[in-house]
Motif scaffolding. Sequence first.
Motif, PDB file in Angstrom:
ATOM      1  N   SER A   1       0.853  -1.190   0.000  1.00 15.33           N
ATOM      2  CA  SER A   1       0.000   0.000   0.000  1.00 15.33           C
ATOM      3  C   SER A   1       0.892   1.243   0.000  1.00 15.33           C
ATOM      4  O   SER A   1       1.968   1.244   0.610  1.00 15.33           O
ATOM      5  CB  SER A   1      -0.935   0.009   1.209  1.00 15.33           C
TER       6      SER A   1
ATOM      7  N   TRP B   1      -4.400   0.905  -2.144  1.00 18.68           N
ATOM      8  CA  TRP B   1      -4.622   0.124  -0.935  1.00 18.68           C
ATOM      9  C   TRP B   1      -3.960  -1.247  -1.032  1.00 18.68           C
ATOM     10  O   TRP B   1      -3.489  -1.784  -0.028  1.00 18.68           O
ATOM     11  CB  TRP B   1      -6.122  -0.064  -0.692  1.00 18.68           C
ATOM     12  N   ASN B   2      -3.950  -1.791  -2.228  1.00 14.93           N
ATOM     13  CA  ASN B   2      -3.413  -3.138  -2.445  1.00 14.93           C
ATOM     14  C   ASN B   2      -2.771  -3.166  -3.825  1.00 14.93           C
ATOM     15  O   ASN B   2      -3.467  -3.107  -4.834  1.00 14.93           O
ATOM     16  CB  ASN B   2      -4.522  -4.182  -2.338  1.00 14.93           C
TER      17      ASN B   2
ATOM     18  N   LEU C   1      -2.777   5.795   7.851  1.00 19.12           N
ATOM     19  CA  LEU C   1      -4.078   5.285   8.253  1.00 19.12           C
ATOM     20  C   LEU C   1      -4.290   5.548   9.733  1.00 19.12           C
ATOM     21  O   LEU C   1      -3.330   5.546  10.516  1.00 19.12           O
ATOM     22  CB  LEU C   1      -4.174   3.776   7.989  1.00 19.12           C
TER      23      LEU C   1
END
Length: 309
Positions: free
Chosen positions: A103, A119-120, A164
């Motif tokens: 990420s 995110w991935n 995050l």
Amino acid sequence: MTATNSSLRKLKEAAKSMLPAPLFLSLLHRKYIGRYPNLLHPTTFNEKILQKSLRPDPWLTELTDKLTVRDYVAQKLGESHLIPLLAAPESFTKEVFDALPDSFVMKANHGSSYVKVVWNKSATSFQALHELANYWLSLDFYKIGREKHYRPIKPRIFFERLLLDESGKVPPDYKLQCFGAKSGQLVIYILVISDRFGADTRGDLYDVDWNHLDVALGEYRPSANPPPRPDNLDAIVDAAVKLSADFDYVRVDLYSPNNQIYFGELTFTPGAGVLPFTPDTVDYEWGSLIPDAYLSIRPSLAVTVPPAT
């Protein structure tokens, strides 16, 4: 879109690009604000921002570039407040992509909203990101709003760690509007952007004591349930005070996941001087907080672009 409409749009854009900057900005201001600006004797916030767009101090280029500004922030706040830089390559190659973590955030240094949250990594591809990066690099951000200090920036793609919060979400964006620090009469308003990359992005404005204000800025609508006061509000404000000390006006963008403060960017001409306020009276109120005379800022600090990786 038909070929005819596409051709007409291209001709229209070409004609706009030929307009002198003051005329272009006056028409843009009329379109978004509803009146023509007074560029000779500005009184509103937007008018004074337009004036700075037309006659910026050269130092603003270094501080607007999202890579070179990192040295300034490190000197003012310390390197611990910089989002970890994963790569700032001269060119984005497959090797750079392969070396990135699962990420990350891809950004461009020479404009606004050039941000891609990954995110991935397995859910995207080098080709997809490479095409997006090349598109960003092809854009001349100066032409959008004639913000002159953006023009000398050499476009670069870079990658940062994805921040995050404790719930695994992208943290709110604290945009601290800092007026009058250089003249010794500092006033701060805080715009909190929630769910920026989600389906329900909101913008809530507070004064420095966290009183919620019934004001909307640009496209951002206030929340039905405004965000609560952050536990480390004093530390957030203190960071903005340090970063705004050299200026009559600057917007300081910060993040604070898990009560750790990270720098986002410095913005000297938000909304390119065509930022609608609701109510419109705020445009005049904020304008009164910026000195009528453009106060020059001190000479540039020596800055170094992070090495290519």
